[in-house]
Design an enzyme around this catalytic site. Structure first.
Site, PDB file in Angstrom:
ATOM      1  N   GLU A 122       0.964  -1.386  -0.280  1.00 42.72           N
ATOM      2  CA  GLU A 122       0.228  -0.099  -0.161  1.00 42.72           C
ATOM      3  C   GLU A 122       0.997   1.562   0.035  1.00 42.72           C
ATOM      4  OE1 GLU A 122      -3.144   0.353   3.309  1.00 42.72           O
ATOM      5  OE2 GLU A 122      -3.857  -1.869   2.015  1.00 42.72           O
TER       6      GLU A 122
ATOM      7  N   GLU B 220      -5.386  -8.947   1.558  1.00 43.88           N
ATOM      8  CA  GLU B 220      -6.045  -7.958   2.432  1.00 43.88           C
ATOM      9  C   GLU B 220      -8.212  -7.380   2.230  1.00 43.88           C
ATOM     10  OE1 GLU B 220      -4.102  -4.807   4.295  1.00 43.88           O
ATOM     11  OE2 GLU B 220      -2.779  -5.582   3.982  1.00 43.88           O
TER      12      GLU B 220
HETATM   13  C1  FCB Z   1      -4.191  -1.603   5.742  1.00 42.38           C
HETATM   14  C2  FCB Z   1      -2.774  -2.945   5.931  1.00 42.38           C
HETATM   15  C3  FCB Z   1      -2.968  -3.780   7.773  1.00 42.38           C
HETATM   16  C4  FCB Z   1      -4.082  -3.331   7.760  1.00 42.38           C
HETATM   17  C5  FCB Z   1      -5.563  -3.082   7.551  1.00 42.38           C
HETATM   18  C6  FCB Z   1      -6.444  -2.857   8.109  1.00 42.38           C
HETATM   19  O1  FCB Z   1      -4.390  -1.264   5.263  1.00 42.38           O
HETATM   20  O2  FCB Z   1      -2.319  -2.319   4.988  1.00 42.38           O
HETATM   21  O3  FCB Z   1      -1.295  -3.091   8.032  1.00 42.38           O
HETATM   22  O4  FCB Z   1      -3.854  -1.875   8.491  1.00 42.38           O
HETATM   23  O5  FCB Z   1      -5.869  -2.227   6.116  1.00 42.38           O
END
Ligand code: FCB
Length: 481
Positions: free
Chosen positions: A208, A388
């Site tokens: 990210e 994620e």
């Molecule tokens: C993302 C991050 C991860 C966690 C989630 C909830 O942006 O990559 O580390 O904090 O959000």
């Protein structure tokens, strides 16, 4: 300059009422581009393609703890979280979920759930305390033990090289504003590939980059806590350059596949006006195309460059050859999806869906479908993995010793149904990872937000599989929902 809308600082008013997701029919009226949708609650019996891989994710600073052990150096998150007022309750990652010591137990939990893939990150300051020079063998040994333990349990390791824990010494030397840090990152990547390359089939370069840009340099509620829009987009360039240089180092080292991990947000016009459509488009530029375009097409989006101005630090920071380096062919793209944005004519964003416990997160499973299909439509059939997806819920350990996170089960089921629909419509999605395996240190929100499939009692470090973990085990066994 149009400003994107990064996550609001902790303590900011929630965008919309918090609810338990998935508990009622979707009665929301249509909204421009997103108006026609299939229902969000799936029919049971959706099977994923054979070979689809089910995983869960964590990151080093959020779970490892052991902040001062075995030669680990300081990271910017150590500095930031130890600075009064920066994190909720003054929480730090000093101990976190103590995964550094308890990794074997955690590996057993992964096996019990039936994970096929575990996505973790490598802490740069464990490998190079100050971000340069000879590797710290004890740090590398930890990841070797972890990776070997995964293989022993039949779980494929997926390693992220950078999940925000920049060595503090490199921050002191300018941080990501300094082009040199991207070169240092390539050296670090080479060390890691040499140590673990033979045992890790999938590598992710930078996690990210946008969150570093927005939260670290625009809003300042993530490390390094800056509010400097001009610097922010130069930082974006150097993070992308770091990605490209790591891909090149990986090609030289040989094994496995590699790609970046991007958090993508569908940006819908908040109404039917042409002005809202235009505003949503530039918003999409800052949220998505600023990262996707250089990596996958070798160009920065012209509308974003124009919006920043020809004399921006980003424009001035691009050197000959940089875009070719950033666009080094990748083997896969890791997509992280949490929330959509609805953009008004004046460029601000409006909430449209209920939020989770995290005020910045609107729960909209169709956004998963939209972003996956959009990537395939606009950038071609690059293999995708979701690395994620998840939500925080206020989980408590019941008197009977169980944790009933029904909201997480609904959330995951609805998002998996959306992913399934995307696959059916031709998206080459090969795997999915829940954020997160364990409750952990959620950055500025500290330990207040619990994102795990596994409950962690931070007093005792006892782990308990939540209802969602038991549910996920059945999903994995059935290869579907
Ligand atoms: C993302 C991050 C991860 C966690 C989630 C909830 O942006 O990559 O580390 O904090 O959000």
């Amino acid at each position: 300059m149009s400003m994107p809308s990064p996550r609001p600082p902790h303590g900011a008013a929630p965008a919309a009422p918090e609810v338990t997701p998935g508990t009622g029919p979707d009665t929301t009226a249509g909204h421009g581009a997103a108006a026609t949708r299939a229902p969000e609650t799936p029919a049971a019996g959706l099977r994923f393609p054979p070979g689809f891989t089910w995983g869960a994710a964590t990151s080093a600073y959020q779970v490892e703890g052991a902040a001062k052990e075995d030669g680990r150096g300081e990271s910017i998150w150590d500095t930031f979280s130890r600075t009064p007022g920066r994190t909720r309750n003054g929480d730090t990652g000093d101990v976190a979920a103590d995964h550094y010591h308890r990794y074997a137990e955690d590996l057993d939990l992964m096996r019990d759930i039936g994970l096929g893939s575990y996505r973790f990150s490598i802490s740069w300051p464990r490998v190079q305390a100050d971000g340069t020079g000879a590797p710290n063998q004890r740090g590398l040994d930890f990841y070797r033990r972890l990776v070997d333990g995964l293989h022993e349990r039949g779980i494929a390791p997926m390693a992220t090289l950078f999940h925000w824990d920049l060595p503090q010494a490199l921050q002191d030397a300018g941080g990501w504003e300094s082009r040199d840090v991207a070169l240092r990152f390539a050296d670090y990547a080479e060390i890691v590939f040499r140590a673990l390359g033979d045992r890790v089939p999938v590598w992710l370069t930078v996690n990210e980059p946008k969150t570093v840009v927005q939260n670290g340099y625009l809003v300042g509620h993530h490390a390094p806590g800056r509010q400097d829009p001009a610097a922010a987009y130069l930082v974006a360039h150097h993070l992308l350059l770091a990605h490209g240089l790591a891909v090149a180092a990986h090609r030289a080292a040989g094994a496995g596949r590699i790609g970046p991990a991007l958090n993508l947000h569908p940006c819908y016009p908040a109404d039917d006006s042409p002005a809202a459509a235009r505003a949503a488009r530039i918003h999409d530029g800052y949220e998505n195309r600023l990262y996707l375009d250089p990596v996958l097409t070798g160009r920065y989006p012209q509308d974003v460059l124009d919006d920043l101005g020809g004399d921006s630090r980003l424009a001035r920071g691009i050197r000959d050859g940089d875009l070719a380096a950033i666009a080094a062919p990748v083997d896969l793209l890791a997509v992280q999806y949490y929330t959509p944005y609805y953009v008004t004519a004046d460029g601000t964003t409006l909430p449209r869906w209920p939020t989770s416990q995290a005020a910045w997160q609107q729960i909209h499973p169709d956004g998963m479908y939209d972003i996956l299909t959009r990537v395939t439509r606009d950038y071609g059939p690059v293999p995708l993995t979701v690395t994620e997806n998840g939500l925080p819920t206020p989980d408590t350990l019941g008197a009977d010793g169980t944790v009933d996170d029904a909201g997480r089960v609904s959330f995951l089921r609805d998002h998996l149904a959306a992913a399934h629909r995307a696959i059916a419509d031709g998206v080459p999605l090969e795997s999915y990872h829940v954020w997160s395996l364990l409750d952990n240190f959620e950055w500025d929100a500290g330990y207040d937000e619990r994102w795990g499939l596994v409950h962690v009692d931070y007093q005792t470090q006892r782990r308990v599989l939540k209802r969602s973990a038991h549910w996920y085990r059945r999903v994995i066994a059935a290869n579907g929902i």
